[in-house]
Every structure is written in C-alpha cells, then in structure tokens.
Design an enzyme around this catalytic site. Structure first.
Site, short mmCIF file in Angstrom:
data_model
loop_
_atom_site.label_atom_id
_atom_site.label_comp_id
_atom_site.label_asym_id
_atom_site.label_seq_id
_atom_site.Cartn_x
_atom_site.Cartn_y
_atom_site.Cartn_z
N THR A 18 -30.25 10.11 -2.01
CA THR A 18 -31.15 9.40 -1.18
C THR A 18 -31.40 9.27 0.19
O THR A 18 -31.93 8.51 1.12
CB THR A 18 -31.33 8.07 -2.11
OG1 THR A 18 -29.97 7.08 -1.82
CG2 THR A 18 -31.31 7.89 -3.40
N ARG A 22 -23.02 11.55 2.81
CA ARG A 22 -22.50 10.93 2.75
C ARG A 22 -21.12 11.04 1.94
O ARG A 22 -21.08 12.01 1.18
CB ARG A 22 -22.57 9.32 2.81
CG ARG A 22 -23.76 8.97 3.21
CD ARG A 22 -23.72 7.12 2.45
NE ARG A 22 -25.32 7.05 3.05
CZ ARG A 22 -25.67 5.49 2.93
NH1 ARG A 22 -25.34 5.20 1.37
NH2 ARG A 22 -26.67 5.05 3.51
N SER A 113 -24.83 3.76 6.49
CA SER A 113 -24.74 2.62 6.50
C SER A 113 -23.98 1.52 5.90
O SER A 113 -22.93 1.16 6.80
CB SER A 113 -25.80 2.88 5.13
OG SER A 113 -26.42 1.84 5.10
N HIS A 114 -23.50 1.14 5.00
CA HIS A 114 -23.42 0.01 4.50
C HIS A 114 -21.87 0.27 4.28
O HIS A 114 -21.26 -0.92 3.78
CB HIS A 114 -23.39 -0.59 3.41
CG HIS A 114 -24.39 -0.43 2.09
ND1 HIS A 114 -25.37 0.76 2.52
CD2 HIS A 114 -23.80 -0.60 0.76
CE1 HIS A 114 -25.15 1.01 1.10
NE2 HIS A 114 -24.45 0.88 -0.13
N LYS A 126 -28.19 12.52 8.36
CA LYS A 126 -28.94 12.67 8.11
C LYS A 126 -29.91 12.81 9.05
O LYS A 126 -30.64 12.33 9.93
CB LYS A 126 -30.12 11.56 7.09
CG LYS A 126 -30.24 10.12 8.01
CD LYS A 126 -30.94 8.92 6.64
CE LYS A 126 -31.36 7.60 7.39
NZ LYS A 126 -32.22 6.79 6.77
N ASP A 277 -26.10 -5.31 8.43
CA ASP A 277 -25.22 -4.19 8.06
C ASP A 277 -24.64 -2.63 9.22
O ASP A 277 -24.34 -2.51 10.07
CB ASP A 277 -25.33 -2.79 6.39
CG ASP A 277 -26.60 -2.23 6.74
OD1 ASP A 277 -27.21 -2.25 8.10
OD2 ASP A 277 -26.60 -0.72 6.16
N ASP A 279 -25.15 -0.05 10.02
CA ASP A 279 -26.65 0.71 10.96
C ASP A 279 -27.75 0.02 11.17
O ASP A 279 -28.01 0.28 11.79
CB ASP A 279 -27.33 2.07 10.06
CG ASP A 279 -27.35 1.72 9.04
OD1 ASP A 279 -27.88 0.52 8.14
OD2 ASP A 279 -28.90 2.91 8.25
N ASP A 281 -30.41 -1.61 9.30
CA ASP A 281 -31.49 -1.86 8.27
C ASP A 281 -31.08 -2.32 6.75
O ASP A 281 -32.53 -2.67 6.59
CB ASP A 281 -31.86 0.45 8.03
CG ASP A 281 -30.67 0.59 6.42
OD1 ASP A 281 -29.69 -0.10 6.39
OD2 ASP A 281 -30.72 1.59 6.42
N ARG A 282 -30.18 -2.70 7.06
CA ARG A 282 -30.17 -4.14 6.02
C ARG A 282 -30.07 -5.58 6.28
O ARG A 282 -29.73 -5.68 7.41
CB ARG A 282 -29.49 -4.15 5.35
CG ARG A 282 -29.40 -2.26 3.78
CD ARG A 282 -27.86 -2.26 2.91
NE ARG A 282 -28.08 -1.06 2.90
CZ ARG A 282 -28.18 -0.33 1.28
NH1 ARG A 282 -28.13 -1.36 0.62
NH2 ARG A 282 -27.87 0.78 1.01
N THR A 344 -35.61 4.23 -5.49
CA THR A 344 -34.88 3.66 -4.68
C THR A 344 -34.54 4.46 -3.88
O THR A 344 -34.50 6.10 -4.07
CB THR A 344 -33.85 3.99 -5.38
OG1 THR A 344 -33.58 2.38 -6.65
CG2 THR A 344 -32.52 3.27 -4.17
N GLU A 363 -36.62 -3.41 -0.82
CA GLU A 363 -35.56 -2.83 -1.68
C GLU A 363 -34.61 -3.80 -2.24
O GLU A 363 -34.39 -4.99 -1.35
CB GLU A 363 -34.77 -1.32 -1.58
CG GLU A 363 -35.40 -0.21 -1.38
CD GLU A 363 -34.77 1.18 -1.19
OE1 GLU A 363 -35.16 1.74 -1.56
OE2 GLU A 363 -33.82 0.32 -0.09
N GLU A 364 -34.14 -4.46 -3.45
CA GLU A 364 -33.32 -5.15 -4.14
C GLU A 364 -31.94 -4.36 -3.10
O GLU A 364 -30.75 -6.38 -3.12
CB GLU A 364 -33.49 -5.37 -5.18
CG GLU A 364 -33.27 -4.14 -5.69
CD GLU A 364 -31.27 -3.58 -5.80
OE1 GLU A 364 -30.57 -3.99 -5.72
OE2 GLU A 364 -31.20 -2.19 -5.84
N SER A 365 -31.95 -3.98 -2.68
CA SER A 365 -30.53 -3.47 -1.88
C SER A 365 -30.49 -3.96 -0.67
O SER A 365 -29.70 -3.76 0.55
CB SER A 365 -29.94 -2.03 -2.06
OG SER A 365 -31.36 -1.15 -1.54
N LYS A 376 -36.33 0.95 6.90
CA LYS A 376 -36.49 -0.38 6.66
C LYS A 376 -35.06 -0.80 8.02
O LYS A 376 -34.62 -0.66 8.83
CB LYS A 376 -35.30 -1.05 5.42
CG LYS A 376 -33.90 0.02 5.16
CD LYS A 376 -33.10 -0.55 3.68
CE LYS A 376 -31.71 0.47 3.76
NZ LYS A 376 -32.38 1.30 2.87
N ARG A 496 -25.39 0.86 -11.18
CA ARG A 496 -25.97 -0.22 -11.20
C ARG A 496 -26.99 -0.87 -12.15
O ARG A 496 -27.31 -0.27 -12.98
CB ARG A 496 -26.44 -0.50 -10.03
CG ARG A 496 -25.96 0.01 -8.51
CD ARG A 496 -26.34 -0.18 -7.18
NE ARG A 496 -26.49 0.44 -6.74
CZ ARG A 496 -25.06 0.39 -4.88
NH1 ARG A 496 -24.81 -0.64 -5.73
NH2 ARG A 496 -24.93 1.28 -4.24
#
Length: 543
Positions: A18, A22, A113-114, A126, A277, A279, A281-282, A344, A363-365, A376, A496
């Site tokens: 997604t 990674r 990412s995270h 990506k 996080d 990168d 984006d969160r 997602t 997103e919930e994440s 994001k 999850r």
C-alpha cells in the site's frame, strides 16, 4: 559521462504494498536489489527520458546511498531534471507539494514511514504520480511486472555528488536542483492557516510540546512552530533527524510516544501536544489530559475546517478508509456533503480529491490530510488543530466534549497483533472469511450480527474495482468488528483488529474506550480466537 548497462536477474518479493516496497535495510543493501527496483519504476512508468522527477527521503539509514544511486540511474536513463531535497532529505508531504508545485512527472520517496530505522531495521521506496499522490494500482502493478522480467539496469559510472549545497548541478545532460527541503512547504502552510491568530495564542502563554521523534519533521516543526509562530524555543523535542531515529520507533501513537503522553497528562502539563512519524505524514494530537483518537480528529477537523482561511468556502466532501470510524460520516451528513469509504492506502483518496469530490481525508492509522497535496500530512493536521483552538478559544478537551454532545461519540480502538507467524495469521484470517456468509443473525458473545462481508471498493471516478480489502462484521447495536492483514510490516504478519461502537447517550460519552468496547472485544475474541489460534493473550499495540 559513462553509462553502464548492467545485466541482472529478477529478484523475488519486489511487489509494492500500500505504501511502496518495504524490506529490511540489509535486503536493500544486497547487490542489485535497489537498482532492480528503481529500474523497474523507470520502465514501469514508460521510461524517464526527458522527464522531471522529485527525489528525497526521511533520512533513515541508507537514504544517502540510495539517493546517489537513484540520481546516477536517472541520468543513465536520460531523465531531464531531478529536484532533490538538500542532503537527500524531504518529508513525504513536502515531496508531494514539490511534485505539484513544479508540475513534475512524479517523484521517488525513500521511507518506511513509521517503521524503525537503522541497518538492522527497515527501509522503503515508493513512486508518487504526477498528482503528487502514491502511485495507483495500475502503476504499481506495472512496476511489479517489470521486477519479474528485468534483465538489465542502467547506471552512470561516477563519484558521489555533493548534496549539501543548494543550487543546480549536472550529471551529463541531466540537471539536478538541490532545494531547501523546508521553505516551500512552510510557505504553503502559511497560505492555509491563520498564522497571526496562532501567534497570538502563543504570545498569551499557550504551551505546546511537539515530539519530532528524531525524524524528518524536526526541521519543519522548528521552522513553523518556533520561528514563524513564536512558540517557545524547545517546543520541538527530538528535533534532529537521525539515521536510526535515535533508537526510537517513529510511530506517533500512545505506545511509542509514551513520554509525550506522560507529559501531557501531568497536572501542570502543556496545553497541547503532538507528534509525527518517520517521514512526516502521520500525526498524534493531545490536549492537556486529553488524547484525541485519529478518527475523532478527522471528525473534529471536518466540523471546524472553516475556521482556517484555506477552507473558508467549506469542504466539497470527506473520505475515510474503511477501518476508520464513521464519526466523520455523521459530520458530513450534518453539513450536507458527501462522505466516501475507501480501502486502506492513501492512493485511494487521490481520485476523489482530483475530481473535487473530497477535500478532507483520513485514516485511523494517524493519517489526516486535505487536497492541498496528495499525501496525508502530519504537520498540517497539527496546524489545523492549533487554528481551531485559536478560533474557538477552547481547550482540546472542551472541543472534544462539545463535538460528542453534538454528533455522538464513536468509541473506537485498534488492536495490533504484530510479527505473527505468517501461516498462522493467514489461517486465522481465512477462517473468519469462510464464516462470513453464515454470520448474519448469529449471537456472538451476547451481540447479534446484522451483516458480514469482505469489503470491496468501486471507484466512483474511474470505475476501478478493489477487492479483498478487509473483513467486516456489523452488529445490530450500531457496532462493528473489522479484521485486516497489514502490508506495512517487514517481519511476519500483522493482524489489525478494529472495534467501533456508537454512543448517543449524553451521559455515556466520557468512558474509557477499552471499557466501553469490552463486549465487542469479547465478541472479536470469540470470532477470531487470537488467544486460542495465535497464542496471543493481548495485542502488541492498542490505539
């Protein structure tokens, strides 16, 4: 200029998830691993001859080496122009902005990412499309197809470039523009939010703490919060990006940002707290003795977006990932705008934003963003909250309370079971999938099942169909259980579990979510058997 065409063979397992590809860093360091995937990107998008791309990453271990390799490969593949962040650094939101600002043909972002960083931890890469967003499935499928048939890659043979100096340089006929990674993004934020009002907030003694987690947002946060908005020096903690994130797990949630949580829940803690996080984006948002769940954050932003100058005209629509709570849907209904439920992965929001169907997505994440870019954006969400606080004069806790009184509260939690044996996780997942058709009407641990299905998404813009996007069990009491296999981990499998229960009774809006959701948690254990099937007594992470 010397171009070398190196023979190679396909390497198994280079299928983008997604958020790109990674793997463990040492996997990317193997001979030809990175080169194969980069060449597959170039070939999968129809070549890069004459094209302009953006390049940068979050600074994790191997970022500097990968940037040099990608630049040399781009030159050998006859790219015309590469815009790269100074020292190879760019947050993911900043990269998306540069792609859109300069109308490039896309960009390559280096990040996991995270996920943790370091030679023994994770790395990722990506491709983002020309709209600034993650490549849609048609492109990632084409890239994957190239990884399976690749026979050669092209690379310029030469020494490393100096990435520390802003300005232009060349490799052969390819121009490289090394840019300040922070300024353009910070300038964009000033056009969206009421910086003067937020400056007044800080001048009146408002106290904030931002944990950059030794990741990419440190320099961005210091420039915006401390330099432009006048927050006290030291507001930004763990400001300097480090290749291993200082040993931290750069995931902004209550488990990994526990020091920030502890500080905000002190009697004399700050008024506001936030974290981002690896990168950028969160985001995680906190008030004094108040935790804001990502689903609630999305809903509150939707209800108050017109506080910010960039959104005065209102939102064209909102969208959320399927596992994210339906809290934002209730706001959309009250506002008379459309809401969309997508799989997602931020790439699914791109078409909706490009078609002006949605201006706010989440997103919930811990991911929230708007149509200012196509990713994001952690700092954007933090600034939106600051703008709402400045406009309303309310604390975070009071804003949440008022919101729940108006729209009801969607009690919500995510339980992560990480590094599960892959075969065991797939067996448990398939067992629930096999039961879906017969669950309607059954009583599970005291709850009656209304419906059950596997989520499928029909894109209203381009008509594309995405299947196999998670298992849903809906109960008659406006509650639901969702189970997904995550694609962001690099060890084993991650299951999850998402739990949601709407509460409209004004006297029952301040419970602990885990207590409010206890019957649903029991039903999920009965349905899935995390303990019996996987030997897991409790989740690894609860958010």
């Amino acid at each position: 200029m010397s171009i070398s065409i190196e023979p190679t063979l396909p390497i198994a397992g280079q299928k983008p998830g997604t958020s790109g590809l990674r793997k463990k860093t040492r996997v990317f360091m193997k001979p030809a691993y990175l080169e194969n995937f980069v060449q597959a990107i170039f070939d999968g998008i129809g070549g890069v001859k004459g094209k302009t791309l953006v390049l940068g990453g979050d600074g994790r271990f191997y970022n500097d080496v990968a940037v040099q390799t990608i630049l040399r490969m781009a030159a050998a593949n006859e790219a015309a122009h590469i815009i790269v962040g100074q020292n190879g650094l760019l947050s993911t939101p900043a990269a998306s902005h540069l792609i859109r600002q300069h109308q490039t043909d896309g960009g390559i972002i280096l990040s996991a990412s995270h996920n943790p960083g370091g030679i023994e931890e994770d790395f990722g890469i990506k491709f983002n499309a020309a709209n600034g967003g993650p490549a849609p499935e048609a492109i990632t499928d084409a890239i994957y197809a190239q990884t399976q048939s690749i026979s050669r890659y092209k690379i310029w043979q030469g020494g490393a470039l100096d990435m520390s100096q802003i300005g232009d340089t060349d490799i052969g006929d390819m121009r490289i523009s090394i840019v300040d990674p922070v300024t353009d993004y910070a300038d964009l934020m000033e056009t969206l939010f009421d910086f003067p009002a937020i400056r007044v907030l800080f001048s009146e003694g408002f106290r904030m703490r931002f944990d950059a987690m030794c990741a990419i947002t440190g320099p961005y946060a210091a420039e915006i919060f401390e330099n432009r908005l006048g927050a006290a020096k030291g507001t930004v903690e763990n400001e300097t990006p480090l290749p291993d994130f200082g040993g931290m797990h750069p995931d902004p949630n209550p488990t990994w940002a526990h020091a920030l949580m502890d500080e905000l829940f002190l009697d004399d803690g700050p008024d506001f707290g936030a974290a981002s996080d690896g990168d950028g984006d969160r985001n995680m948002v906190l008030g004094h003795q108040a935790y804001v769940s990502p689903s609630d954050s999305l809903a509150v932003i939707a209800a108050n977006a017109t506080c910010a100058p960039g959104y005065k005209a209102g939102l064209s629509g909102v969208a959320r990932s399927m596992p994210t709570s339906a809290a934002v849907d209730h706001v959309a209904q009250a506002l008379g705008i459309n809401s969309y439920e997508v799989p997602t992965g931020w790439k699914f929001f791109g078409n909706l934003m490009d078609d002006n169907r949605a201006a706010l997505c989440g997103e919930e994440s811990f991911g929230t963003g708007s149509n200012h870019i196509r990713e994001k954006d952690g700092l954007w969400a933090v600034l939106m909250w600051l703008n709402i606080i400045a406009a309303t004069g309310q604390s975070v806790k009071d804003i949440l309370s008022a919101h729940w009184q108006t729209y009801g509260r969607n009690y919500y939690s995510r339980h992560d079971y990480e590094a599960v044996d892959t075969d065991a996780a797939e067996t448990a997942y398939q067992a629930l999938r096999d039961r879906l058709d017969g669950l309607a009407g059954q009583n599970i641990a005291g709850l009656t099942v209304k419906s059950a299905d596997e989520f499928r998404y029909d894109d209203p813009v381009d008509g594309s169909v995405s299947t196999g996007q998670g298992l849903r069990v809906i109960c008659t009491n406006d509650a639901r259980i969702v189970l997904r296999m995550s694609g962001t981990g690099t060890t084993g499998a991650t299951l999850r579990l998402y739990l949601e229960q709407r509460e409209m009774d004004p006297d029952k809006l301040s419970q602990d979510p885990q207590i409010a959701l206890a019957p649903l948690i029991a039903a999920a254990e009965t349905l899935i058997g995390f303990h019996a099937q996987l030997g897991r007594v409790k989740p690894d992470v609860i958010t």
